[in-house]
Design a protein around this motif. Structure first.
Motif, PDB file in Angstrom:
ATOM      1  N   VAL A 171       0.681  -1.131   0.143  1.00 19.54           N
ATOM      2  CA  VAL A 171      -0.202  -0.236   0.064  1.00 19.54           C
ATOM      3  C   VAL A 171       1.517   0.707  -0.020  1.00 19.54           C
ATOM      4  O   VAL A 171       0.873   2.445  -0.897  1.00 19.54           O
ATOM      5  N   VAL A 172       1.963   0.947   1.160  1.00 21.04           N
ATOM      6  CA  VAL A 172       2.874   2.666   0.880  1.00 21.04           C
ATOM      7  C   VAL A 172       3.496   2.540  -0.219  1.00 21.04           C
ATOM      8  O   VAL A 172       3.390   3.274  -0.212  1.00 21.04           O
ATOM      9  N   ILE A 173       3.838   2.252  -1.236  1.00 20.68           N
ATOM     10  CA  ILE A 173       4.123   1.549  -1.848  1.00 20.68           C
ATOM     11  C   ILE A 173       3.653   2.040  -3.498  1.00 20.68           C
ATOM     12  O   ILE A 173       3.998   3.248  -4.282  1.00 20.68           O
ATOM     13  N   LEU A 174       2.796   1.733  -3.377  1.00 20.32           N
ATOM     14  CA  LEU A 174       1.625   1.840  -4.431  1.00 20.32           C
ATOM     15  C   LEU A 174       1.365   3.453  -4.477  1.00 20.32           C
ATOM     16  O   LEU A 174       0.901   4.780  -5.543  1.00 20.32           O
ATOM     17  N   ALA A 175       0.914   4.207  -3.163  1.00 24.18           N
ATOM     18  CA  ALA A 175       0.379   5.747  -2.897  1.00 24.18           C
ATOM     19  C   ALA A 175       1.653   6.726  -3.567  1.00 24.18           C
ATOM     20  O   ALA A 175       1.195   7.189  -3.748  1.00 24.18           O
ATOM     21  N   PHE A 176       3.023   5.927  -2.760  1.00 19.72           N
ATOM     22  CA  PHE A 176       3.900   6.395  -2.599  1.00 19.72           C
ATOM     23  C   PHE A 176       3.748   7.165  -4.355  1.00 19.72           C
ATOM     24  O   PHE A 176       4.231   8.411  -4.813  1.00 19.72           O
ATOM     25  N   ALA A 177       4.188   6.034  -4.884  1.00 17.07           N
ATOM     26  CA  ALA A 177       4.181   6.310  -6.523  1.00 17.07           C
ATOM     27  C   ALA A 177       3.273   6.994  -7.368  1.00 17.07           C
ATOM     28  O   ALA A 177       3.676   8.269  -8.761  1.00 17.07           O
ATOM     29  N   ILE A 178       1.724   6.615  -6.859  1.00 19.55           N
ATOM     30  CA  ILE A 178       0.890   7.803  -7.352  1.00 19.55           C
ATOM     31  C   ILE A 178       1.009   9.148  -7.137  1.00 19.55           C
ATOM     32  O   ILE A 178       1.153   9.731  -7.841  1.00 19.55           O
ATOM     33  N   MET A 179       1.565   9.806  -6.102  1.00 22.04           N
ATOM     34  CA  MET A 179       1.834  10.699  -5.736  1.00 22.04           C
ATOM     35  C   MET A 179       3.060  11.584  -6.015  1.00 22.04           C
ATOM     36  O   MET A 179       3.308  12.705  -6.446  1.00 22.04           O
ATOM     37  N   VAL A 180       3.780  10.425  -6.682  1.00 23.26           N
ATOM     38  CA  VAL A 180       4.705  11.248  -7.272  1.00 23.26           C
ATOM     39  C   VAL A 180       4.789  11.312  -9.215  1.00 23.26           C
ATOM     40  O   VAL A 180       5.404  12.447 -10.025  1.00 23.26           O
ATOM     41  N   TYR A 181       3.747  10.450  -9.449  1.00 23.93           N
ATOM     42  CA  TYR A 181       3.186  10.251 -11.043  1.00 23.93           C
ATOM     43  C   TYR A 181       2.227  11.768 -10.501  1.00 23.93           C
ATOM     44  O   TYR A 181       2.633  12.932 -11.512  1.00 23.93           O
ATOM     45  N   CYS A 182       1.411  12.237  -9.341  1.00 23.64           N
ATOM     46  CA  CYS A 182       1.662  13.259  -9.924  1.00 23.64           C
ATOM     47  C   CYS A 182       2.901  14.468  -8.949  1.00 23.64           C
ATOM     48  O   CYS A 182       1.183  16.292  -8.950  1.00 23.64           O
ATOM     49  N   ASN A 183       3.246  14.569  -9.162  1.00 20.55           N
ATOM     50  CA  ASN A 183       4.106  15.177  -8.714  1.00 20.55           C
ATOM     51  C   ASN A 183       4.065  16.920  -9.235  1.00 20.55           C
ATOM     52  O   ASN A 183       4.259  18.197  -8.466  1.00 20.55           O
ATOM     53  N   GLN A 184       4.341  17.256 -10.287  1.00 17.33           N
ATOM     54  CA  GLN A 184       3.859  17.889 -11.303  1.00 17.33           C
ATOM     55  C   GLN A 184       2.626  18.876 -11.022  1.00 17.33           C
ATOM     56  O   GLN A 184       3.093  19.778 -10.778  1.00 17.33           O
ATOM     57  N   SER A 185       1.426  18.393 -10.139  1.00 18.48           N
ATOM     58  CA  SER A 185       0.358  19.106 -10.521  1.00 18.48           C
ATOM     59  C   SER A 185       0.792  19.591  -8.985  1.00 18.48           C
ATOM     60  O   SER A 185       0.094  20.833  -8.318  1.00 18.48           O
ATOM     61  N   ILE A 186       1.221  18.834  -7.611  1.00 14.08           N
ATOM     62  CA  ILE A 186       1.160  19.139  -6.839  1.00 14.08           C
ATOM     63  C   ILE A 186       2.250  20.569  -6.458  1.00 14.08           C
ATOM     64  O   ILE A 186       1.372  21.900  -5.979  1.00 14.08           O
ATOM     65  N   ARG A 187       2.815  20.490  -7.653  1.00  8.66           N
ATOM     66  CA  ARG A 187       3.903  21.457  -7.622  1.00  8.66           C
ATOM     67  C   ARG A 187       3.297  23.260  -7.913  1.00  8.66           C
ATOM     68  O   ARG A 187       3.972  23.992  -7.243  1.00  8.66           O
ATOM     69  N   SER A 188       2.082  22.935  -8.609  1.00 13.06           N
ATOM     70  CA  SER A 188       1.657  23.929  -9.592  1.00 13.06           C
ATOM     71  C   SER A 188       0.485  23.574  -8.032  1.00 13.06           C
ATOM     72  O   SER A 188       0.121  25.435  -8.138  1.00 13.06           O
ATOM     73  N   LEU A 189      -0.457  23.143  -7.839  1.00 20.24           N
ATOM     74  CA  LEU A 189      -1.369  23.421  -6.310  1.00 20.24           C
ATOM     75  C   LEU A 189      -0.161  24.008  -5.788  1.00 20.24           C
ATOM     76  O   LEU A 189      -1.346  24.870  -5.049  1.00 20.24           O
TER      77      LEU A 189
END
Lengths: 338, 333
Positions: free
Chosen positions: A206-224
């Motif tokens: 679960v931790v690795i999966l969620a981490f992967a999704i969050m890293v995938y959203c990296n660019q959007s988070i930085r914009s947010l």
């Protein structure tokens, strides 16, 4: 393209600073893990431990107690840290971490109920508390949406919900059989005792999966981080990204909570510490995850070995967290962030 | 004239509610008794009868509940007026936790036993915590806004409860008896407790009643109050001391009971306005009634045992808190 030597020099310098910081944190974590595995009631040398693990020897203390405990500590730390960091980033307030706005206690309610009254095993407890955490987060969010979404209203509603959930937890603890109470109290303080190997694989996945999704959203988070309006202009689908990230964080929090209990201050501390160290020129997922793991392992080590009585890790981290919390409040209020 | 009638009606309803709740509190429980037993007990007849003894055991608890509820609720009124903040309340500001911490500290390290020194410790703890939280929240340019106050209170309260856990955790036998200081209950109080509590609360309520005209003036705005010749600093300090004393005494004897000070004044204010004289009286009446009703509810829901009133008030009060937040205008947060 901007061609300015000074700017590029600055960026390079900060990148270097960031990688050095990450490297140092890795080393610290490694040292702490070694300490945690080798020292205890019975001391081993590092070489002994390594040979036990490599040969798969049937050593109860290492294989059944210390190793699962350390692994669970690392992954729970990571889970709390990145979930807390996501909440703080999305809500734009370092104090809006899930342990202050009631999401963690929502899943704790379900977990305590399952443990004290239904005697379920940990796997099912995890799933139920994930569902409860999601429900709690959704309810808090819905309650704070009136004439549009507002961060401050969300935080205040969360504080109210937190009080409500705490009362429910107290209710269950008071109704439970007398001999269950110390166990429940210790679990509620956040504790790595009694972790068995069979719960670990799911946690890690679960931790690795969620981490992967969050890293995938990296660019959007930085914009947010720039604010909702700018993120929309930059082409981020704000509501989708926000829902996805919130969902991941709640799953992480609830999962980690169901295994270790709510370990105080990790969710709330890791993000700000990571930002201070790495001066925020990256999304601080990796750094805050490392900080979270370091805090949990260090807290567990201190609680187990360095204090007169054995304290659960949550008590130690809660105590470490308190002064930092006050410092953060002072800085934030002075800066007029809220 | 219309306002006066409204106040009269609400007072009457309040007294009726208080009366009903007292009757319920005395008659209902693990062993329910009839009204005739209550009358017997009050007149001192049939003292050998079992039911009469039950009534006599429940009387102190009920009386204590009235006093505690009234104190907490008036304490809430004072804190809200001083901070000009609708969500100020002993539990939100972390004041209860501060009082509990000092008591737990005193008991385990200095072996303090007398209830009078509990009150002293609670007072010091509550005073220090409230000053600290308020100072913390009012740093920065916008002053102590509701959100800053609530976050500072919640944060300090979290920090202090982890300190309480550290002191309490090592010994599991101690843990069982100290659970009380983390939850709050009016069960198990005696006549001695009431006699001990009464002078402090009466003093604080009288002083705050005397201050009520000044507090009304302060509601206008600080500048207006000064222009009208009011000593703002003195009024504020006196009112704050009374507020802290009221919640500290209750916490010392009953443990932290939350949200009474938040919801009662709010409900009263929304029905009769913010004039302090009726506000203080009515908050006192309704506070006492609601605390006793929560206690009775705790006995119903917790049957065959009972549920601590601190838990009940939080279960009722937290939704009210969320409702207040929902109703508040966005700008005022």
């Amino acid at each position: 393209m901007i061609k300015n030597e000074i700017i590029f020099h600055g960026i390079e310098k900060r990148q270097k600073h960031y990688y050095i910081a990450i490297f140092i944190m890795f080393i610290i974590l490694a040292i702490l893990v070694c300490l945690n595995v080798t020292i205890g009631e019975k001391n081993y040398t590092l070489a002994e431990v390594v040979s036990i693990i490599l040969n798969g020897e049937n050593n109860y203390i290492i294989m059944k107690l210390r190793l699962p405990r350390t692994i669970a500590g690392i992954f729970c730390g990571i889970a709390f840290a990145i979930a807390g960091n996501t909440f703080q980033t999305l809500l734009g307030n370092p104090l809006a971490s899930p342990d202050i706005i009631g999401v963690s206690s929502g899943s704790t309610v379900a977990a305590v109920f399952c443990i004290l009254f239904l005697n379920l095993n940990r796997g099912i407890v995890s799933i139920i508390s994930v569902a409860a955490g999601l429900l709690a987060a959704f309810t808090i969010y819905k309650l704070s949406c009136k004439n549009g979404f507002s961060n401050s209203r969300l935080i205040l509603t969360g504080i109210g919900a937190q009080a409500f959930f705490t009362a429910l937890i107290n209710w269950m603890v008071m109704r439970a059989a007398e001999y269950d109470v110390p166990t429940a109290m210790r679990w509620m303080a956040g504790n790595l005792n009694g972790i068995t190997t069979d719960t670990l694989p799911l946690l890690v996945i679960v931790v690795i999966l969620a981490f992967a999704i969050m890293v995938y959203c990296n660019q959007s988070i930085r914009s947010l981080e720039l604010g909702e309006r700018y993120a929309t202009i930059l082409g981020v689908n704000v509501s989708v990204v926000r829902t996805l990230l919130m969902f991941c964080s709640v799953v992480l929090i609830a999962f980690a909570t169901s295994i270790s209990g709510p370990i105080a201050s990790i969710a709330f501390l890791s993000g700000p510490i990571a930002t201070r160290i790495c001066s925020n020129n990256q999304t601080n997922y990796t750094s805050s995850a490392l900080i979270g793991a370091i805090l949990v392992i260090a807290g567990d080590f201190i609680g187990q070995n360095l204090l007169p009585t054995r304290y659960p890790v949550g008590i130690v981290t809660g105590l470490l967290g308190a002064p930092y919390l006050v410092y953060l409040l002072i800085r934030q209020n002075k800066g007029g962030v809220i | 004239m219309k306002q006066n009638n409204k106040i009269k009606t609400i007072t009457l309803i309040g007294i009726l509610l208080l009366f009903i709740s007292v009757i319920l509190s005395i008659t209902y429980g693990a062993k329910s008794v009839g009204l005739s037993d209550v009358i017997d007990a009050l007149l001192g007849r049939n003292l050998e009868d079992y039911n009469v003894n039950v009534v006599q055991a429940r009387l102190p608890r009920t009386l204590f509940g009235i006093i505690a509820g009234a104190s907490l609720s008036i304490s809430g009124v004072l804190m809200q007026s001083i901070t000009r903040n609708p969500i100020a309340d002993p539990s939100i500001l972390g004041v209860n936790t501060g009082a509990s911490l000092f008591i737990v500290f005193g008991i385990s390290f200095f072996n303090i036993q007398s209830k009078l020194s509990y009150i002293g410790l609670a007072f010091v703890g509550a005073l220090l915590t409230s000053i600290f939280v308020y100072r913390l929240a009012s740093l920065g340019y916008s002053g102590a806004t509701p959100i800053k106050l609530a976050i500072s209170g919640a944060a300090i309260s979290t920090a202090l409860s982890s300190l309480i856990s550290i002191i309490v955790m090592p010994d599991s036998s101690v843990m069982t008896s100290f659970r009380f200081w983390q939850i709050g209950s009016i069960g198990g109080t005696s006549t001695d407790d009431i006699l001990l509590l009464l002078p402090f609360t009466v003093l604080a309520i009288v002083v705050s009643f005397l201050l009520s005209d000044n507090l009304d003036t302060m509601l206008l705005s600080e500048e207006t109050a000064i222009a009208l010749g009011l000593n703002i600093g003195r009024t504020r300090i006196l009112a704050a001391l009374c507020g802290v004393l009221l919640c500290a005494c209750t916490t010392a004897l009953a443990g932290p009971i939350s949200f009474i000070g938040l919801m009662i004044p709010h409900l009263i204010r929304s029905s009769i306005g913010s004039s302090h004289k009726p506000l203080i009286i009515l908050s006192g009446i309704y506070g006492g009634a609601i605390l006793i009703i929560s206690d009775v509810l705790g006995r119903i829901l917790g049957a065959p045992g009972e549920l601590e009133s601190g838990i009940m008030t939080a279960l009722i009060g937290a939704p009210v808190f969320i409702y207040i937040i929902r109703k508040a205008k966005l700008q005022s947060l």
